[in-house]
Every structure is written in C-alpha cells, then in structure tokens.
Design an enzyme around this catalytic site. Structure first.
Site, PDB file in Angstrom:
ATOM      1  N   GLU A 194      -3.039 -48.455  55.839  1.00  0.00           N
ATOM      2  CA  GLU A 194      -3.209 -48.767  57.217  1.00  0.00           C
ATOM      3  C   GLU A 194      -3.649 -47.925  58.228  1.00  0.00           C
ATOM      4  O   GLU A 194      -3.675 -46.497  57.765  1.00  0.00           O
ATOM      5  CB  GLU A 194      -1.531 -49.305  57.711  1.00  0.00           C
ATOM      6  CG  GLU A 194      -0.686 -47.902  57.922  1.00  0.00           C
ATOM      7  CD  GLU A 194       0.180 -47.906  56.634  1.00  0.00           C
ATOM      8  OE1 GLU A 194       1.059 -46.829  56.699  1.00  0.00           O
ATOM      9  OE2 GLU A 194      -0.261 -48.259  55.661  1.00  0.00           O
TER      10      GLU A 194
ATOM     11  N   TRP B 143      -9.524 -44.865  48.436  1.00  0.00           N
ATOM     12  CA  TRP B 143      -8.265 -45.726  48.967  1.00  0.00           C
ATOM     13  C   TRP B 143      -7.999 -45.289  50.300  1.00  0.00           C
ATOM     14  O   TRP B 143      -8.099 -44.326  51.060  1.00  0.00           O
ATOM     15  CB  TRP B 143      -7.195 -45.122  48.096  1.00  0.00           C
ATOM     16  CG  TRP B 143      -5.964 -45.689  48.502  1.00  0.00           C
ATOM     17  CD1 TRP B 143      -5.039 -45.369  49.477  1.00  0.00           C
ATOM     18  CD2 TRP B 143      -5.310 -47.019  47.778  1.00  0.00           C
ATOM     19  NE1 TRP B 143      -3.964 -46.360  49.386  1.00  0.00           N
ATOM     20  CE2 TRP B 143      -4.163 -47.159  48.246  1.00  0.00           C
ATOM     21  CE3 TRP B 143      -5.824 -47.732  46.568  1.00  0.00           C
ATOM     22  CZ2 TRP B 143      -3.242 -48.179  47.942  1.00  0.00           C
ATOM     23  CZ3 TRP B 143      -4.938 -48.690  46.162  1.00  0.00           C
ATOM     24  CH2 TRP B 143      -3.511 -48.820  46.899  1.00  0.00           C
TER      25      TRP B 143
ATOM     26  N   PHE C  39       1.876 -39.016  55.842  1.00  0.00           N
ATOM     27  CA  PHE C  39       2.058 -40.467  55.975  1.00  0.00           C
ATOM     28  C   PHE C  39       1.568 -41.007  57.485  1.00  0.00           C
ATOM     29  O   PHE C  39       1.156 -40.155  58.387  1.00  0.00           O
ATOM     30  CB  PHE C  39       3.335 -40.735  55.544  1.00  0.00           C
ATOM     31  CG  PHE C  39       3.615 -40.693  54.042  1.00  0.00           C
ATOM     32  CD1 PHE C  39       2.597 -40.433  53.229  1.00  0.00           C
ATOM     33  CD2 PHE C  39       4.828 -41.433  53.463  1.00  0.00           C
ATOM     34  CE1 PHE C  39       2.997 -40.441  51.943  1.00  0.00           C
ATOM     35  CE2 PHE C  39       5.135 -41.411  52.149  1.00  0.00           C
ATOM     36  CZ  PHE C  39       4.254 -40.942  51.279  1.00  0.00           C
TER      37      PHE C  39
ATOM     38  N   ASP D 179       6.811 -43.313  59.841  1.00  0.00           N
ATOM     39  CA  ASP D 179       5.908 -44.006  60.828  1.00  0.00           C
ATOM     40  C   ASP D 179       6.216 -43.784  62.214  1.00  0.00           C
ATOM     41  O   ASP D 179       6.207 -44.678  62.977  1.00  0.00           O
ATOM     42  CB  ASP D 179       5.937 -45.370  60.537  1.00  0.00           C
ATOM     43  CG  ASP D 179       5.722 -45.808  58.885  1.00  0.00           C
ATOM     44  OD1 ASP D 179       5.469 -44.861  58.282  1.00  0.00           O
ATOM     45  OD2 ASP D 179       6.019 -46.969  58.442  1.00  0.00           O
TER      46      ASP D 179
ATOM     47  N   TRP E  61      -3.226 -45.474  45.220  1.00  0.00           N
ATOM     48  CA  TRP E  61      -2.453 -44.627  46.248  1.00  0.00           C
ATOM     49  C   TRP E  61      -1.930 -43.381  45.769  1.00  0.00           C
ATOM     50  O   TRP E  61      -1.521 -43.289  44.618  1.00  0.00           O
ATOM     51  CB  TRP E  61      -1.217 -45.600  46.576  1.00  0.00           C
ATOM     52  CG  TRP E  61      -0.265 -45.131  47.716  1.00  0.00           C
ATOM     53  CD1 TRP E  61      -0.429 -45.276  48.974  1.00  0.00           C
ATOM     54  CD2 TRP E  61       0.817 -44.109  47.690  1.00  0.00           C
ATOM     55  NE1 TRP E  61       0.743 -44.430  49.651  1.00  0.00           N
ATOM     56  CE2 TRP E  61       1.339 -43.793  48.708  1.00  0.00           C
ATOM     57  CE3 TRP E  61       1.438 -43.392  46.469  1.00  0.00           C
ATOM     58  CZ2 TRP E  61       2.471 -42.961  49.222  1.00  0.00           C
ATOM     59  CZ3 TRP E  61       2.361 -42.616  46.652  1.00  0.00           C
ATOM     60  CH2 TRP E  61       2.988 -42.472  48.040  1.00  0.00           C
TER      61      TRP E  61
ATOM     62  N   GLN F  96      -4.691 -43.797  56.555  1.00  0.00           N
ATOM     63  CA  GLN F  96      -3.975 -43.450  55.245  1.00  0.00           C
ATOM     64  C   GLN F  96      -5.106 -43.228  54.107  1.00  0.00           C
ATOM     65  O   GLN F  96      -5.818 -44.510  54.007  1.00  0.00           O
ATOM     66  CB  GLN F  96      -3.001 -44.083  54.855  1.00  0.00           C
ATOM     67  CG  GLN F  96      -1.606 -44.236  55.900  1.00  0.00           C
ATOM     68  CD  GLN F  96      -0.938 -42.895  55.958  1.00  0.00           C
ATOM     69  OE1 GLN F  96      -0.174 -42.755  54.906  1.00  0.00           O
ATOM     70  NE2 GLN F  96      -1.244 -42.026  56.524  1.00  0.00           N
TER      71      GLN F  96
END
Length: 516
Positions: free
Chosen positions: A43, A40, A99, A176, A67, A59
C-alpha cells in the site's frame, strides 16, 4: 503496514528512473497507472504534497518480487500521473523494517527537528523487528522538502511496552500510524490500528515525539457494523465537507482484512465526531460505507498538505489482493488511479462519492463520441475501436428490464463485461472470461454494486481500462468497482450492447489514454 499474513500486496522500486510510458506486453505492465520498474509494492504510505510536488511513498521490497525487506519506496510527480522514481526514503536496516505510516508538515517546528527558518516534514511509521516479530512506532524527518529522510535518533517514539496496556497481544499488533495536527485542541493526533483486535487507538502529543493514549474505537461501539468485518488496518482520518450543507464531518477510513462486498479485504469509511481525544462514530449503513465493491482496492490513504485553493481530498490504494500470485514476473502490484473523495447526498442517502482526478483529461484523446442515439437488442456499437488504455464514459436511459453491457479487453475467447441491470439497479463487473484467472481462487467471478437511476432516469458509467485493470465509477461516483484483469495482448476490442429492451444513449465518449 498490512499484516504479513494478509495477502494483499503489490510492488515498486526506489530508483531515480522514469516511469515506462507504454505497457510491456510480456509482463502486463500498465500504461498510465503507477508501477515501479521491478519488484514488490504494497500500500501507499506518507502521501503528501510539498510545494508543487506530489510525493508518493509506498511499501517496497527492493530486492525481490515477494513481500519482505520492507522499506519506504519514493516517487514524485507534478501532476499525479507522470512519476519519477527516487531513492529509498526510509530503509530497512539493522533488523528493523519500515512498515506503513503517514507524513505531515510541522510548520511551527514543534518536533524540534528543524528550525524556524526551515521547519521539518515528518513521517511516522511502524518499525517491525524481524528477529522478535515485534512492532513499535517510529519517526523520520526531512529538512530538504522531502528529498531525503533521517530516522529520529530517539526511536521508537512509542515502544512495544508503552503499547502493551492497550493491545491484547502486548503491543505486537499495533501498527500503521496515521498522524495529523488537530487545530481545535492544539495537539498532534495518532491513530493506530490493532489488526485482529478490530479496533483503533487514539493518542495525543504536544511535540510529535512523546505520546499519550486517549481512547479506543472498537467494532462493538459502531452501530450497524457487522462482526464479520475483521482485521482493521491502515487507518486514515480527516475532515470532509458535506457538499451542499456548508458543514464538515470527521471521517475515519480503514482497510479490514475480511468482510468486504467482494470478499476478503477492502476499504471502508465512516463518519463521526472527534473532540481531540475520542472519535464517536455515526451509525453505519452497510450499503454506503464501502468505498469500492471490487476485489482490488486496498490500503487506501489520502494526500495531505494539499492547498485550500485545490480543496480536494485525493486518495489512492494498491490494486492487488492476491499476494505474490498474479502472473507478473518482474513486478507485483500497481497503484489505483488517484481519485477524489467527496461526501454528498445522492437521492435520499448520504454517500461517499469518488471520481478519477480531472488531470486525466490532459492525457486522453477522444476516439469516438455518440449522442442522442437509441441502441436496440442485436446491435453492437464501438466494435471498430481497439485499445488497452481507455477512459470510456456512457450516459444512458435504460428501458425497464434492459441490461446494458460494455465489454472491454474483448478478444476471441476473452472479455471483461461491465453490466447495468435495470430491473435490480445493479452495476457489475464480470471477470469470468477476463483472461488468466488461474493464479488465485478469487481472481475471477462477478462483483456488483447498487446503482440507482438519477431523478430523470439517467444512468452514468465511467470505466478506466488499462493493461491489467478496470476501475468502474457509476452515477456520481457512489458505486465503484476496481479489479485486476490479465488478458492477452490481442484482446483489445470494445463493444456496447443491450438486451431485454432498448437504451437511449444520451452520450458516449471513448478516450485513448497515454502518458506520452
């Protein structure tokens, strides 16, 4: 990092292997788009060029095809096309997942994490503590040109409690980090997204470690932005030249979870001014602010530390808006083909324009060209060409009322159709019969973008076709549509047709693309 509840993710692995050069027909693997060998990816993260090497972090779940267990995967390339997988850069460990975030060079060692002879590269990311579902901001560094990364011992550098006064969830929805050095103020700048609150916050630091909140950019402060555009995530921020003016402007790029032209998430960009503390947005135009009108261009970021001699702003995103639903068994997701982002006046409007990086020409070979030819209703051109990895370029003058159709991945009962409708100046991608669309309610349908003829009446369309994707660039790149498709292997045909009138083909070039 995108909210786990937002299903727009993909995959990749962290092994030191070589990217497969041919599609694996039993699992829709692309031929020239980046994918990992298994599992998996969502972005991209931390995009940076170090010396002659382009670094792609992303990621990644290294243990499953869904996920979870999120770390930073890592791959490198010297041309943005041939990628080598590297070991995990920032691991999921001690109950804290890594993350989304960004990277930057610290040439003056303001962080103190390197030395004057060997300044560090820095990566900021959101730490997600799975037991409490809290999010904070963290730092990692590299002193070996990005080969390996060490987590800062003093993490987190922005704690949940420090975020809390600026986040209505008490810091649970701050993520982020986009970080860069602002030469005008001499400070480091961090931009954080606040998911469901539809805002970004701006922070400053003198040393990359200790941060002070400065301001918020809220949806209500952006003139012309619809209240339907919600769930802001994955911010990027940079200066961009305005072509032909000698001027630059600040650009904020982000990925809302809802409100895009194709429905759901998408990437938009807005211009404005920045004084080192506050970003003031220019009024937005809903017809020009979205970078892509397709369903599958999400979480875009740009490469940093690109030499001035290159001068390009290169962006990439993940192509997947359906979570774990796409019909692939060993992987989920792929990277969009890298594209340049520019800002220029097209007609009477200022547009963001995008084009595939020119390196693509080095791995493509012309299969057929046409020039100065009229196509009439009832004719079919290009039908002898077969291919699942193509770069197709068509420039034409359409008659009033005509519709020019370029059909790709054409089979007995499958096809993806790119149309240009002259009467309403509309470029579209029709996935209604593109193959398997049963995996998600949003997988089929038609996506459209406005595309005007140029001043001479010419329309230009460029289509990148791969095993499970189409990326369509119209005009100078002011109209873009990117979509996943899942046709059968045998659906490899091509056709160029027109209805409702003639079209004069100025030029057609069909190119086969191969990484070999």
């Amino acid at each position: 990092m995108l909210n786990p509840k937002v299903a727009y993710m993909v995959w990749m692995t962290c092994l030191g292997l070589t990217l497969p050069s041919q599609a694996q027909s039993n699992d829709y693997r692309p031929s020239y788009h980046f994918t990992p060998d298994q599992y998996w990816m969502n972005e991209p993260n931390g995009l940076i060029k170090i010396g002659s090497t382009w670094h792609l972090f992303f990621q990644h779940n290294p243990t499953a095809n869904v996920w979870g267990n999120i770390c930073w995967g890592h791959a490198t390339s010297t041309d943005l096309m041939h990628w080598a997988y590297k070991p995990t850069a920032i691991a999921d460990e001690n109950g804290v997942e890594a993350f989304t975030g960004t990277a930057y060079y610290d040439p003056n060692n303001t962080s103190g994490l390197g030395d004057s002879a060997n300044p560090p590269y820095l990566a900021w990311f959101t730490g997600y503590t799975t037991s409490s579902q809290t999010q904070d901001q963290r730092l990692a560094f590299s002193v070996d040109n990005g080969a390996t990364w060490t987590k800062f011992q003093g993490n987190p550098i922005i704690s949940t409690s420090q975020e809390a006064p600026h986040d209505i969830t008490g810091g649970l929805e701050s993520r982020d980090p986009k970080v860069f050095f602002h030469r005008q103020s001499g400070n480091w700048i961090m931009v954080l997204a606040h998911g469901g609150q539809d805002k970004l916050s701006f922070w400053t630091s003198a040393d990359t470690i200790h941060w002070t909140w400065q301001s918020d950019l809220k949806s209500t402060s952006i003139n012309g932005l619809s209240s339907d555009i919600t769930g802001w995530e994955v911010p990027d921020m940079f200066e961009l030249p305005v072509e032909g003016t000698g001027e630059t402007t600040w650009v904020v790029m982000m990925t809302p979870a809802e409100g895009s032209p194709a429905g759901g998430n998408g990437v938009l960009a807005i211009t404005g001014s920045f004084d080192g503390k506050t970003f003031t947005a220019d009024p937005v135009d809903a017809s020009t602010m979205w970078l892509d009108n397709g369903r599958d261009f999400d979480g875009a970021l740009s490469w940093v530390n690109v030499p001035a001699s290159d001068g390009r702003r290169i962006i990439a995103a993940v192509m997947n808006s359906y979570g774990s639903n796409p019909p692939t068994t060993t992987w989920k997701g792929m990277l969009s083909f890298p594209r340049t982002l520019s800002l220029k006046k097209v007609g009477t409007q200022q547009h963001f324009v995008q084009q595939p990086i020119t390196e693509l020409d080095t791995i493509s070979t012309s299969m057929q060209t046409l020039a100065n030819q009229t196509i009439t209703p009832g004719q079919t051109l290009l039908s002898s060409i077969r291919g699942t990895a193509l770069d197709v370029r068509v420039a034409f003058y359409p008659d009033a009322g005509s519709v020019l159709s370029l059909t790709v991945r054409k089979g007995a009962s499958e096809q993806t159709v790119i149309n240009y409708t002259q009467s309403n100046a509309t470029l579209s991608v029709d996935r209604t019969e593109s193959g398997d669309i049963s995996y998600d309610p949003a997988a089929g349908g038609v996506h459209t973008a406005k595309l005007e003829e140029d001043g001479t009446g010419l329309v230009s369309i460029r289509v990148l076709v791969d095993t499970c994707s189409v990326e369509v660039f119209g005009g100078q790149g002011e109209a873009v549509i990117s979509d996943l498709i899942f046709p059968s292997d045998s659906s490899d045909g091509l056709a160029l047709e027109v209805t409702g009138g003639n079209a004069v083909l100025q030029s057609v070039d069909v190119r086969s693309v191969s990484l070999e």
